[in-house]
Scaffold this motif. Structure first.
Motif, PDB file in Angstrom:
ATOM      1  N   VAL A 144       0.830  -1.206   0.000  1.00 30.89           N
ATOM      2  CA  VAL A 144       0.000   0.000   0.000  1.00 30.89           C
ATOM      3  C   VAL A 144       0.865   1.257   0.000  1.00 30.89           C
ATOM      4  O   VAL A 144       0.600   2.212  -0.750  1.00 30.89           O
ATOM      5  CB  VAL A 144      -0.949   0.002   1.219  1.00 30.89           C
ATOM      6  CG1 VAL A 144      -1.644   1.348   1.351  1.00 30.89           C
ATOM      7  CG2 VAL A 144      -1.991  -1.095   1.072  1.00 30.89           C
ATOM      8  N   ILE A 145       1.889   1.284   0.841  1.00 32.92           N
ATOM      9  CA  ILE A 145       2.785   2.446   0.884  1.00 32.92           C
ATOM     10  C   ILE A 145       3.471   2.638  -0.472  1.00 32.92           C
ATOM     11  O   ILE A 145       3.600   3.765  -0.974  1.00 32.92           O
ATOM     12  CB  ILE A 145       3.838   2.278   1.993  1.00 32.92           C
ATOM     13  CG1 ILE A 145       3.162   2.237   3.374  1.00 32.92           C
ATOM     14  CG2 ILE A 145       4.854   3.408   1.954  1.00 32.92           C
ATOM     15  CD1 ILE A 145       2.402   3.478   3.744  1.00 32.92           C
ATOM     16  N   ASP A 146       3.889   1.539  -1.073  1.00 36.62           N
ATOM     17  CA  ASP A 146       4.514   1.617  -2.395  1.00 36.62           C
ATOM     18  C   ASP A 146       3.536   2.159  -3.431  1.00 36.62           C
ATOM     19  O   ASP A 146       3.894   2.960  -4.298  1.00 36.62           O
ATOM     20  CB  ASP A 146       5.005   0.229  -2.806  1.00 36.62           C
ATOM     21  CG  ASP A 146       5.654   0.220  -4.188  1.00 36.62           C
ATOM     22  OD1 ASP A 146       6.332   1.212  -4.523  1.00 36.62           O
ATOM     23  OD2 ASP A 146       5.473  -0.768  -4.919  1.00 36.62           O
ATOM     24  N   SER A 147       2.259   1.759  -3.324  1.00 35.82           N
ATOM     25  CA  SER A 147       1.234   2.219  -4.273  1.00 35.82           C
ATOM     26  C   SER A 147       0.999   3.718  -4.151  1.00 35.82           C
ATOM     27  O   SER A 147       0.880   4.424  -5.160  1.00 35.82           O
ATOM     28  CB  SER A 147      -0.076   1.455  -4.025  1.00 35.82           C
ATOM     29  OG  SER A 147      -1.118   1.962  -4.831  1.00 35.82           O
ATOM     30  N   ILE A 148       0.938   4.235  -2.925  1.00 29.70           N
ATOM     31  CA  ILE A 148       0.664   5.659  -2.724  1.00 29.70           C
ATOM     32  C   ILE A 148       1.836   6.526  -3.170  1.00 29.70           C
ATOM     33  O   ILE A 148       1.660   7.560  -3.820  1.00 29.70           O
ATOM     34  CB  ILE A 148       0.326   5.925  -1.240  1.00 29.70           C
ATOM     35  CG1 ILE A 148      -1.011   5.267  -0.880  1.00 29.70           C
ATOM     36  CG2 ILE A 148       0.255   7.432  -0.963  1.00 29.70           C
ATOM     37  CD1 ILE A 148      -1.383   5.388   0.577  1.00 29.70           C
ATOM     38  N   PHE A 149       3.060   6.109  -2.835  1.00 28.82           N
ATOM     39  CA  PHE A 149       4.245   6.929  -3.141  1.00 28.82           C
ATOM     40  C   PHE A 149       4.911   6.545  -4.465  1.00 28.82           C
ATOM     41  O   PHE A 149       5.883   7.194  -4.869  1.00 28.82           O
ATOM     42  CB  PHE A 149       5.277   6.809  -2.011  1.00 28.82           C
ATOM     43  CG  PHE A 149       4.873   7.518  -0.754  1.00 28.82           C
ATOM     44  CD1 PHE A 149       5.066   8.882  -0.616  1.00 28.82           C
ATOM     45  CD2 PHE A 149       4.294   6.834   0.297  1.00 28.82           C
ATOM     46  CE1 PHE A 149       4.697   9.550   0.542  1.00 28.82           C
ATOM     47  CE2 PHE A 149       3.921   7.481   1.461  1.00 28.82           C
ATOM     48  CZ  PHE A 149       4.121   8.849   1.589  1.00 28.82           C
ATOM     49  N   SER A 150       4.411   5.504  -5.116  1.00 29.63           N
ATOM     50  CA  SER A 150       4.979   5.046  -6.402  1.00 29.63           C
ATOM     51  C   SER A 150       6.487   4.832  -6.297  1.00 29.63           C
ATOM     52  O   SER A 150       7.251   5.213  -7.190  1.00 29.63           O
ATOM     53  CB  SER A 150       4.670   6.063  -7.509  1.00 29.63           C
ATOM     54  OG  SER A 150       3.288   6.288  -7.623  1.00 29.63           O
ATOM     55  N   ASN A 323      -5.911   6.917  -5.414  1.00 28.30           N
ATOM     56  CA  ASN A 323      -5.175   7.677  -6.431  1.00 28.30           C
ATOM     57  C   ASN A 323      -6.088   8.561  -7.279  1.00 28.30           C
ATOM     58  O   ASN A 323      -5.682   9.638  -7.737  1.00 28.30           O
ATOM     59  CB  ASN A 323      -4.408   6.705  -7.343  1.00 28.30           C
ATOM     60  CG  ASN A 323      -3.258   6.032  -6.627  1.00 28.30           C
ATOM     61  OD1 ASN A 323      -2.672   6.601  -5.712  1.00 28.30           O
ATOM     62  ND2 ASN A 323      -2.938   4.816  -7.022  1.00 28.30           N
ATOM     63  N   ASP A 324      -7.349   8.136  -7.484  1.00 31.80           N
ATOM     64  CA  ASP A 324      -8.248   8.864  -8.381  1.00 31.80           C
ATOM     65  C   ASP A 324      -9.052   9.970  -7.703  1.00 31.80           C
ATOM     66  O   ASP A 324      -9.336  10.997  -8.328  1.00 31.80           O
ATOM     67  CB  ASP A 324      -9.216   7.885  -9.056  1.00 31.80           C
ATOM     68  CG  ASP A 324      -8.523   7.017 -10.095  1.00 31.80           C
ATOM     69  OD1 ASP A 324      -7.339   7.271 -10.386  1.00 31.80           O
ATOM     70  OD2 ASP A 324      -9.170   6.071 -10.601  1.00 31.80           O
ATOM     71  N   VAL A 325      -9.464   9.771  -6.457  1.00 34.13           N
ATOM     72  CA  VAL A 325     -10.397  10.726  -5.846  1.00 34.13           C
ATOM     73  C   VAL A 325      -9.773  11.595  -4.751  1.00 34.13           C
ATOM     74  O   VAL A 325     -10.347  12.632  -4.392  1.00 34.13           O
ATOM     75  CB  VAL A 325     -11.632   9.996  -5.256  1.00 34.13           C
ATOM     76  CG1 VAL A 325     -12.278   9.121  -6.307  1.00 34.13           C
ATOM     77  CG2 VAL A 325     -11.275   9.169  -4.013  1.00 34.13           C
ATOM     78  N   LEU A 326      -8.630  11.205  -4.222  1.00 37.50           N
ATOM     79  CA  LEU A 326      -8.061  11.959  -3.095  1.00 37.50           C
ATOM     80  C   LEU A 326      -7.159  13.081  -3.592  1.00 37.50           C
ATOM     81  O   LEU A 326      -6.255  12.845  -4.400  1.00 37.50           O
ATOM     82  CB  LEU A 326      -7.263  11.014  -2.192  1.00 37.50           C
ATOM     83  CG  LEU A 326      -6.944  11.537  -0.793  1.00 37.50           C
ATOM     84  CD1 LEU A 326      -8.220  11.709   0.018  1.00 37.50           C
ATOM     85  CD2 LEU A 326      -6.003  10.578  -0.066  1.00 37.50           C
TER      86      LEU A 326
END
Length: 584
Positions: A144-150, A323-326
């Motif tokens: 999840v952390i990797d997904s948010i910070f790419s 990623n899309d709404v926040l």
């Protein structure tokens, strides 16, 4: 804009660390009560926050929304029915735990049965935590952390290495909480993270409804209610992951283990300053579990309406929504909140693990005369070793087959039911001997293993429905055939005030009414539509299981009547049990 995300993430995370340090700087961490139970000083709000944060993890947030994306509101059963077990915890289990003054569940099992039972259960808990839970929390959290910070994209580092580095960071920070601050530091960080989780968690479905309605919240809610009513149905049939027939049987038994005997969960309740505060904390958590479905299940339904079949992996539903709404400015805050949930699950289970190791294994087996400061030191060393092991194992989960976590959760059934059975029998019987729990564990493991081979197509909650009464029955029969010589009496430690919360019953009625209301709303009676048929065999199974459970209860009561009343001279004195020193 990545620096904005990083800045808000760091600001919130550092604030939580400072808050935990500030609130625990006066706590005595040299005594076992101070270190392992926060000095038995936790209040209702702190207990509730810690219960919720220990329960919630990225695996649950991402996993349940993913299941809702692929199935329907039927998966909300894992959340909305949990308050039943929490109510039983408040009125049945917690008063007895606090009366006995125990530190761990195995501690009670030693008082009721013997030291060998205590050590067997402690080892079962530790094996489950070390090999299943802790590495999985690190792995899912790192994703999840990797997904948010790419991070994988930015650094061009392999996913395996990214998971290792993030897991190591989580492990180090968790050790900082557990080693330096003990249980109270974990609980205080949970309090502030709990507030952040509620705000951040509710923000996602709120913004997602705006997106679903093309910028209009009203239109978004309207589309949610009418676009696909079958997705809103919470009443599952026999082919669902949670059939309606197991809500008050197999699922309830599973919840009883988790919320009433799972050491990593109930340790917060054992640290209550008194029974009233403990009941407040447990029941407040029950209210939250009902409304937790708004951000653990509804976002998955909204994601299905937004993306349909565009997402190949259902578990990507929640990260995609983020990623899309926040807004970018809030991404760091939500990342910090999710990081807090990861951290909470990890450090609370870590704290429970070292409590089990030091008090149930190290002291009675290796050094019975160890002083409190030595136990705290050994606990800290064990925490570091356990965290390091989990960090090393976590990245390798990437090579595991799909659905492994669900499979591993299912494997907890190998030991969960015998533990809840031996605790309940220990509470409500006086003559069941120390051999009963050991025999019950062996029989259960054999039967559960056979079910994996013979009934591999059957939902494991059906299996739990049948096996739990069998566990109880085995122990009762042994107690009838070979009862213990002296009757067991629960020891009154007089550690905390046992006066109950005056609003506990009214609050419990409110919880049940809300639970029934939520189920009615998300059913064919309310806004949902049945997308499948309900088999008559399901009703037959439900009635048969109730007859089985009722028969066991009748046999239990009949057995107790035959064994009791017991002559006063044979009743064990109400003194603190002498703890025999045996090895496993």
């Amino acid at each position: 804009m990545l620096w904005i995300i990083a800045a808000t993430f760091l600001a919130y995370t550092i604030f939580v660390m400072w808050f935990s340090w500030y609130k625990t700087k006066g706590t005595d961490l040299t005594s076992s009560d101070g270190y392992f139970l926060g000095g038995r000083s936790l209040t209702g709000i702190v207990i509730a926050s810690s219960l919720i944060l220990t329960n919630l993890s990225t695996e649950q947030i991402v996993g349940l929304n993913g299941q809702a994306f692929g199935e329907s509101m039927v998966v909300m059963a894992w959340e909305v029915t949990a308050p039943i077990a929490l109510i039983l915890m408040a009125f049945v289990f917690l008063p007895r735990y606090l009366k006995a003054g125990i530190t761990t569940i195995p501690d009670f099992l030693e008082q009721r049965y013997d030291v060998r039972t205590r050590q067997i259960v402690s080892v079962l808990f530790l094996l489950g935590y070390a090999t299943v839970y802790l590495p999985t929390v690190l792995y899912s959290g790192a994703l999840v952390i990797d997904s948010i910070f790419s991070l994988t994209t930015i650094t061009n580092i392999s996913t395996f290495k990214i998971i290792f580095f993030i897991s190591m960071a989580i492990g180090i920070i968790s050790c900082g909480y557990v080693i330096l601050g003990g249980l109270k530091a974990c609980a205080m960080s949970d309090t502030i993270n709990g507030i952040g989780l509620i705000i951040g968690g509710l923000l996602i479905p709120f913004l997602a409804l705006f997106a679903l309605g093309g910028g209009s919240l009203v239109d978004g809610v309207g589309k949610l209610m009418t676009a696909n009513p079958a997705k809103l149905n919470s009443i599952g049939n026999h082919s669902s992951s949670v059939p309606w027939t197991v809500l008050l049987t197999g699922l309830l038994f599973n919840n009883l283990f988790y919320w009433c005997t799972n050491q990593s969960i109930i340790q917060r309740s054992l640290a209550a300053k008194d029974l009233a505060e403990g009941q407040k904390g447990v029941l407040f958590a029950g209210i939250f579990k009902i409304f937790g479905a708004t951000f653990l299940v509804l976002p998955g339904i909204i994601a299905y309406l937004l993306y349909g079949g565009a997402l190949g992996n259902p578990d990507m539903a929640y990260p995609t929504l983020i990623n899309d709404v926040l807004p970018i400015a809030l991404s760091g805050f939500l990342a910090a909140v999710l990081f807090g949930a990861i951290l909470s699950s990890f450090n609370n289970v870590l704290n429970s693990s070292i409590t089990l190791f030091t008090l149930d294994i190290y002291k009675p087996i290796f050094k019975p005369k160890a002083k409190d400061d030595e136990l705290v030191k050994i606990g800290r060393i064990f925490a570091a070793l356990l965290a390091a092991t989990a960090v090393i194992v976590a990245p390798f989960i990437i090579y595991a087959p799909s659905g492994l976590f669900y499979y591993l959760q299912e494997m907890n059934g190998f030991y969960s039911l015998p533990i809840i059975a031996m605790v309940m029998v220990g509470f409500f019987s006086k003559r069941v001997p120390k051999s009963a729990p050991k025999i019950a564990i062996v029989v259960h493991v054999i039967l559960y293993a056979l079910s994996k081979f013979i009934l591999d197509e059957i939902n494991f909650l059906y299996v739990l429905t049948v096996l739990f009464p069998i566990n109880i029955l085995i122990m009762i029969v042994i107690g009838r055939l070979k009862p213990r010589e002296t009757a067991y009496e629960l020891y009154d430690s007089k550690v905390v005030d046992l006066k109950p919360w005056k609003h506990a019953k009214a609050f419990s009625i409110l919880i049940i009414a809300l639970m029934v209301g939520v189920y009615t709303f998300f059913s064919p009676i309310g806004v949902a539509k049945a997308g499948y048929d309900y088999s008559n065999m399901s009703l037959v199974f439900f009635l048969a299981s109730l007859i089985l459970i009722g028969g066991v209860v009748w046999f239990w009561r009949n057995t107790n009547k035959k064994l009791d009343p017991i002559p006063k001279e044979t009743i064990a004195k109400k003194v603190k049990p002498e703890l025999k020193q045996e090895s496993i």
